[in-house]
Scaffold this active site. Structure first.
Site, short mmCIF file in Angstrom:
data_model
loop_
_atom_site.label_atom_id
_atom_site.label_comp_id
_atom_site.label_asym_id
_atom_site.label_seq_id
_atom_site.Cartn_x
_atom_site.Cartn_y
_atom_site.Cartn_z
N ASN A 196 -10.46 -2.80 2.41
CA ASN A 196 -9.78 -3.06 1.20
C ASN A 196 -11.47 -2.81 0.06
O ASN A 196 -12.73 -2.47 0.41
CB ASN A 196 -9.53 -3.87 0.72
CG ASN A 196 -8.02 -4.67 1.08
OD1 ASN A 196 -7.30 -3.30 1.57
ND2 ASN A 196 -7.73 -5.92 1.20
N HIS A 214 0.72 -1.17 0.00
CA HIS A 214 -0.18 0.06 0.21
C HIS A 214 0.38 1.33 0.86
O HIS A 214 0.67 1.89 0.74
CB HIS A 214 -1.06 0.35 0.81
CG HIS A 214 -1.72 -1.29 1.29
ND1 HIS A 214 -3.45 -1.30 0.60
CD2 HIS A 214 -2.16 -2.49 1.83
CE1 HIS A 214 -3.96 -2.03 0.92
NE2 HIS A 214 -2.96 -3.07 1.43
#
Ligand code: HDE
Length: 731
Positions: free
Chosen positions: A177, A104
């Site tokens: 997510n 990420h």
């Protein structure tokens, strides 16, 4: 950090001409000021921006007289070590970077608020979910997973959706997510998954791409990933905008109310603008045309006052309901269909302020799955349990020590006191003699509170110590099949095409075949179509599947297209124009587009604009090659009568039309656009055959807006990207 003292702006300018060779460069005297002209390298001069300026100082607050030249022994002599101003500046620069996130790394964030819409006191005592109308500040970061910090915004990838709620009872981080399930069931597999997905360790490529052997090798040997693979190969992995993504907490969490009763929960975010994706060929081109496509879109929407908004929903269920499901709610590769447990909308999130500083906020924000508040608790999901360790641990490395909670973006906005002390970069100055507890000496020392404090839900736990996956985690295919079966035809075709693309980038045939041997358990049509798309000459040999897939009723809520409502809100329309174009038509189009909640951008041959039919200058937003049609949701081709001929010899203009057509966009056009259609090989088969081709002036701008609001022209897709026909039979 010293605050530079403000100085009174000087109006006088200081001009230094290039000195003759051998003469001394004049030493600038006094602080940089408004409208000042400075000596640049080589003695050239440049003008500073106007405006009141603060005194430039060192980090120790010492005023700086010259920020252009280092201290030398003679004009052409060596630089002196005693130049503390130079050394401090370079030292700080040398240390500007911190390790990027191991996953990420690429992300964008914004500030905003969460508003409680309905009291959730029945299921949780979480303070921020009690009083309708009450707002809680949030900071939300969206990210890709596999790419490094400088990678492009539109690889095929899962997107992170992390929200920090600064509640009155401490920070709650919902680190989710844009897909409701995950690749693996147990945290111990996470390093393997990520190693396989990121660049190969020997060659450091491919960047931000799962389309390579190591990823698919791991996946083919990890059947629990099959459900997530369906999501990752679907259009969800190439979102149109961060503002148009759903979000999910993924794991089953626990809510606990004031009476101590527990309810299970899955957290959901639903975007007000609806969920939308781009098509894969478009994603590939956007990454070249504007690698910051998502980042820019979020930033510009917020700067322009179009604040993105999401509904916050709870999917709550009891232990008895959980026991009745034919999957395990502790297994993060499973979702709970909304048809089984509907969503309860309890709040909304609005993002209304861009960060002031990317590094200080977006880069240093430290989300942690273990940051919960009273009323929210964990379950035994083994993936979640591993995350409870990982996030704090990673911050120690990234942010350099245990005081990262003192960085402004990470600080709770409620009072916080404890007896933790010292450590790297301690920013506070704790007073007093007592830094321990219990103590009889410190009367004002922070104390625990049985009444207000966080209580872990007393779930009875017992069992042998085992390294074992429960039997209830063993069905890897049923929900993968459910997902595929719940998609519309274009969405199924895209999953097939994505798998064909990814596996075609694998160089080891065995890896491709191993993946086919798993897909066949999900759906025969899927596996055989992929095999055909690859040109696989053999027969698919199914891998062993101890628990075969069961059929479930399709869940239309799992499809993006099935639930998409017509809208142009938050979208962008591009109009390609030439000199002599009809300014009245452009003005009408702009009004119609804006009335529909979208933005119009003008694309023309030069950046200073075009001269319209009425002789006015129409400013443009993009020169053609910098404003390809992939940046827009729908386009209008509005050249003047002879402008179409001129545009038709520009490859960028031809590609503008050809790509808009290939990406199934709604295209409004004037008859003068005919040479472009011819040059692009785009055959206008007429509005009866292609609902996305709007011939002006016969059709109206209202027709264009209505067609564009309906989204892409899916019926066109088989003409430009025929899906593979499944020919190969299963063994
Ligand atoms: Fe993460 N994850 N993760 N993850 N994750 C990180 O923490 C980890 C997982 C998610 O915008 C890291 O601060 C493990 C699931 C997001 O800053 C790290 C496991 C989900 C973000 C980490 C998972 C996520 C991260 C890297 C398997 C969806 C970005 C940098 C047990 C529910 C947050 C950091 C941001 C970031 C570990 C799996 C979401 C290394 C061990 C499942 C959105 O701590």
């Amino acid at each position: 950090m010293a605050t530079p003292a403000k100085t009174k702006a000087k109006t006088a300018t200081r001009v230094s001409a290039k000195p003759p060779t051998g003469t001394k460069v004049p030493q600038p005297a006094g602080p940089s000021t408004e409208g000042e002209t400075l000596v640049a390298p080589g003695g050239e001069t440049h003008q500073q921006a106007d405006g009141p300026a603060a005194q430039l100082t060192t980090n120790q607050g010492v005023p700086i007289a010259d920020n252009q030249n280092s201290l030398k022994a003679g004009a052409r002599g060596p630089v002196l070590l005693q130049d503390f101003i130079l050394r401090e500046k370079i030292m700080h620069f040398d240390h500007e970077r911190i390790p990027e996130r191991v996953v990420h790394a690429r992300g964008s964030a914004a500030h905003g608020f969460f508003e409680c819409l309905e009291s959730c006191a029945d299921v949780t005592c979480a303070d921020f979910l009690q009083r309708p109308g009450e707002r809680t500040p949030v900071f939300t970061r969206f990210s890709t997973v596999a790419g490094n910090k400088g990678s492009a915004d539109l690889p095929r990838d899962v997107r992170g959706f992390a929200v920090k709620f600064y509640t009155q009872q401490g920070n709650f981080d919902l680190v989710g997510n844009n897909m409701p399930v995950f690749f693996i069931q147990d945290a111990i597999k996470f390093p393997d998954l990520i190693h396989a997905a990121k660049q190969d360790p020997d060659r450091e490529f491919p960047q931000a791409a799962t389309a390579h052997d190591t990823f698919w090798d791991f996946i083919s040997l990890t059947p629990e990933s099959m459900h997530m693979i369906m999501w990752a190969m679907s259009d969800r992995a190439i979102p149109r905008s961060l503002r148009m993504m759903e979000g999910f907490g993924v794991h089953t969490f626990r809510l606990v109310n004031a009476a101590g009763d527990s309810t299970f929960v899955k957290f959901h975010w639903r975007p007000k603008l609806g969920s939308q994706s781009v098509v894969w060929d478009e994603a590939l081109k956007i990454n070249g045309a504007d690698p910051d496509f998502h980042r820019r879109d979020l930033w510009e929407a917020i700067e322009g006052g179009d604040f993105p908004e999401w509904e916050f929903c709870l999917q709550t269920f009891t232990q008895e309901q959980a026991d009745g499901f034919d999957f395990d709610v502790l297994d993060a590769t499973k979702l709970i269909p909304e048809e089984l447990i509907p969503l309860r909308v309890v709040g909304r999130m609005v993002l209304d302020r861009n960060p002031d500083n990317f590094f200080a906020e977006t880069e240093q924000v430290a989300y942690c799955a273990a940051h919960v508040v009273p009323g929210i608790d964990f379950t035994n999901d083994p993936l979640l349990q591993g995350r409870l360790f990982s996030y704090q641990d990673t911050q120690l490395k990234r942010l350099g020590g245990p005081n990262f909670h003192q960085i402004p973006i990470n600080q709770p906005k409620c009072p916080f006191h404890n007896l933790q002390r010292d450590g790297h970069m301690q920013m506070g100055v704790p007073k007093g003699q007592v830094n321990y507890e219990p103590s009889s000496l410190g009367v004002d020392v922070a104390r625990e509170s049985l009444e207000n404090g966080f209580h872990t839900f007393p779930n009875p736990e017992a069992g042998e110590q085992l390294r074992l996956r429960p039997e209830t985690f063993a069905d890897h295919y049923t929900q993968a099949r459910l997902f595929f079966a719940s998609q519309t035809k274009p969405e199924q075709d895209h999953i097939v095409a994505a798998l064909v693309f990814e596996l075609s980038k694998c160089v080891t045939p065995r890896v491709r075949e191993a993946v086919l041997s798993r897909l066949i358990h999900i759906d025969q049509f899927l596996a055989q179509s992929v095999a055909e798309g690859l040109g696989f000459p053999g027969k698919i040999v199914p891998a062993p599947a101890p628990v075969p897939a069961k059929d479930m009723d399709p869940s239309p809520m799992l499809s993006l297209l099935a639930k998409a409502a017509p809208t142009l809100e938050g979208r962008k329309i591009g109009a390609l124009v030439s000199d002599g174009c009809d300014d009245k038509l452009v003005a009408k189009l702009k009004a119609a587009v804006e009335a529909a909640g979208a933005k119009l951008q003008i694309v023309g041959p030069t950046i200073y604009g075009v001269t319209t039919a009425s002789g006015a200058l129409l400013p443009v937003d993009h020169k053609i090659d910098g404003g390809p049609s992939v940046l827009f949701d729908a386009v209008a081709i509005l050249p003047s009568d002879d402008g179409g001929e001129q545009l038709a010899i520009e490859a960028a203009a031809v590609n503008f039309l050809r790509d808009a057509y290939g990406h199934l966009k709604v295209i409004a056009y004037l008859p003068s656009a005919a040479p472009l259609f011819a040059a692009g090989g785009v055959v206008d088969v007429g509005p009866d055959d292609d609902a996305g081709l709007i011939a002006l002036p016969d059709a109206s701008l209202d027709d264009f807006i209505a067609a564009a609001s309906a989204g892409r022209t899916w019926a066109r897709e088989p003409l430009v990207r025929p899906p593979p026909k499944p020919l190969v039979a299963a063994a």
